[in-house]
Design an enzyme around this catalytic site. Structure first.
Site, PDB file in Angstrom:
ATOM      1  N   ASP A  92      24.086  46.763  33.355  1.00 48.40           N
ATOM      2  CA  ASP A  92      23.336  47.522  34.351  1.00 48.40           C
ATOM      3  C   ASP A  92      22.396  48.282  33.295  1.00 48.40           C
ATOM      4  OD1 ASP A  92      24.466  48.429  31.647  1.00 48.40           O
ATOM      5  OD2 ASP A  92      26.740  49.298  33.223  1.00 48.40           O
ATOM      6  N   ASP A 268      30.945  44.455  40.159  1.00 48.87           N
ATOM      7  CA  ASP A 268      31.649  44.463  39.387  1.00 48.87           C
ATOM      8  C   ASP A 268      32.702  45.124  38.896  1.00 48.87           C
ATOM      9  OD1 ASP A 268      29.356  46.259  38.815  1.00 48.87           O
ATOM     10  OD2 ASP A 268      30.916  46.380  37.569  1.00 48.87           O
ATOM     11  N   CYS A 308      46.592  30.700  38.175  1.00 48.03           N
ATOM     12  CA  CYS A 308      46.361  30.048  37.343  1.00 48.03           C
ATOM     13  C   CYS A 308      46.858  29.525  35.586  1.00 48.03           C
ATOM     14  CB  CYS A 308      45.532  31.548  36.501  1.00 48.03           C
ATOM     15  SG  CYS A 308      46.462  32.662  36.061  1.00 48.03           S
ATOM     16  N   CYS A 311      49.854  31.845  34.514  1.00 50.81           N
ATOM     17  CA  CYS A 311      51.173  31.527  35.906  1.00 50.81           C
ATOM     18  C   CYS A 311      51.821  30.009  35.417  1.00 50.81           C
ATOM     19  CB  CYS A 311      50.795  31.912  37.458  1.00 50.81           C
ATOM     20  SG  CYS A 311      50.439  33.251  36.911  1.00 50.81           S
ATOM     21  N   HIS A 337      45.095  36.647  33.686  1.00 56.14           N
ATOM     22  CA  HIS A 337      45.661  36.513  35.358  1.00 56.14           C
ATOM     23  C   HIS A 337      44.989  36.917  36.019  1.00 56.14           C
ATOM     24  CE1 HIS A 337      48.606  36.037  38.871  1.00 56.14           C
ATOM     25  NE2 HIS A 337      48.084  37.432  38.521  1.00 56.14           N
TER      26      HIS A 337
END
Ligand SMILES: [Zn+2]
Length: 370
Positions: A92, A268, A308, A311, A337
């Protein structure tokens, strides 16, 4: 001529599934870009980002020009060399952070004080291009004027005018670097607050200057969603359909999916990483706060529907324990996660667009999130 191309693979209404091709390679859209403000996504490494399947990371010009300084990053091969990251980097311009500091703005640029040591710095449209060039971004953003909302109409009008004039100067500076061999892309930014007419005017003026892609800035800065989406839709009507569109800083699940449906390609947001550090977890059933006592003995993973690595291995009870005793690993696991959850969401959106079932995904997200 452009250094970036955009190939649409599938469409569902206004939503598109596409591939952005740059000098570095390519990435798929809709995409979610994790925010690596200071040259890293907080609490995790770029090797984690690779495993998560992130293709673009966002870095922050304002912070990096102050610490460690663009010249330090440049001396290490730009952000790719410095961070050890082979994927895409979007920087940015620093405008958003600078304008949150109540800076002195004039027609030429903006003067602000460093949040690190109080020293005075100046950012101009040309200077922002030069800093992002030194940082080695694949995609640069122009320096824009980003008013908070609500702002008086004359403030939003001035922001639109200045953003357009600055965009022209940024384009000139970028063109000079380009003729010297730079392969960085440059995106213009549409402003205009929540006024659809002003958004369209800003979009027209930005498109007339001509950029490799277009950011829509100054949204999700305090206004309600039912004001944000019409302003966004108004801008999107004007933006060329064969170029990428990036909605800056918006990443709540409903806002993201609704913006995808309107035809936005890139996102984003600090939300997944920032909330992770506070114990707020994204799940298929909505968000949960892991600090809540009801998870103290919960043997389930954070999100039973999540694929993931966190998890797959650990329970809510264990991760809650790590968080409560302030183990640094808790921040890492919860960040992994939440980022996985967002990257999986945009992947589901890509699949849904290809299958023509985006409306079902929109309904599912709306049922679990406000
Ligand atoms: Zn998970």
């Amino acid at each position: 001529m452009t250094v970036l191309s955009f190939g649409v693979d599938a469409q569902d209404g206004n939503a598109r599934c596409a591939r952005v091709i740059t000098a570095r390679g390519s990435f798929r859209t809709p995409c979610f870009m994790p925010v690596g403000t200071r040259g890293t996504v907080r609490a995790i490494g770029v090797d984690d980002l690779e495993r998560l399947g992130a293709e673009v990371v966002l870095a922050n010009t304002y912070h990096l020009m102050l610490r460690p300084g663009a010249e330090v990053v440049a001396a290490h091969g730009g952000l790719h060399g410095f961070m050890g990251w082979a994927g895409h980097v979007l920087t940015d311009s620093g405008g958003f952070q600078v304008f949150s500091l109540q800076p002195d703005v004039d027609d030429d640029g903006v003067t602000f004080r460093s949040t690190y040591d109080g020293s005075t710095h100046r950012l101009t449209p040309e200077g922002a291009v030069a800093v992002q060039h030194a940082l080695g971004a694949d995609i640069q953003m122009v320096l824009d004027v980003c008013p908070s909302l609500p702002s008086p109409p004359e403030v939003v009008r001035l922001a639109v005018d200045r953003t357009a004039r600055w965009a022209e100067r940024a384009k000139g500076a970028h063109r000079r670097l380009w003729s010297a061999g730079s392969t960085q892309a440059l995106f213009g930014i549409v402003q205009g607050g929540t006024d659809p007419a002003l958004r369209q005017e800003s979009a027209k003026r930005t498109v007339e200057i001509g950029f490799d892609g277009y950011g829509i800035g100054g949204l999700s800065v305090g206004e309600p969603r039912d004001e944000m989406l019409p302003a966004l839709a108004a801008a999107l009507e004007i933006l060329p359909p064969d170029q990428p569109r990036y909605l800056m800083g918006v990443g709540d699940p409903v806002g993201l999916i609704e913006a995808i449906a309107l035809g936005v390609d890139m996102f984003d947001c600090v939300l997944p990483t920032r909330l992770a550090r506070h114990g707020t977890i994204f799940t298929g059933e909505g968000r949960i706060n892991l600090r809540n006592q009801r998870f103290a003995k919960d043997p389930q993973p954070l999100d039973p529907s999540c694929a993931c690595s966190v998890c797959a291995r650990w329970s809510r009870a264990y991760l809650r324990h790590l968080l409560r005793v302030q183990e640094p690993s808790a921040l890492r696991f919860l960040t992994l996660h939440n980022l996985h959850w967002f990257l999986a969401l945009v992947q589901r959106a890509r699949c849904a667009i290809a299958a023509g079932t985006l409306s079902a995904l929109r309904a599912e997200i709306a049922a679990h999130w406000d």
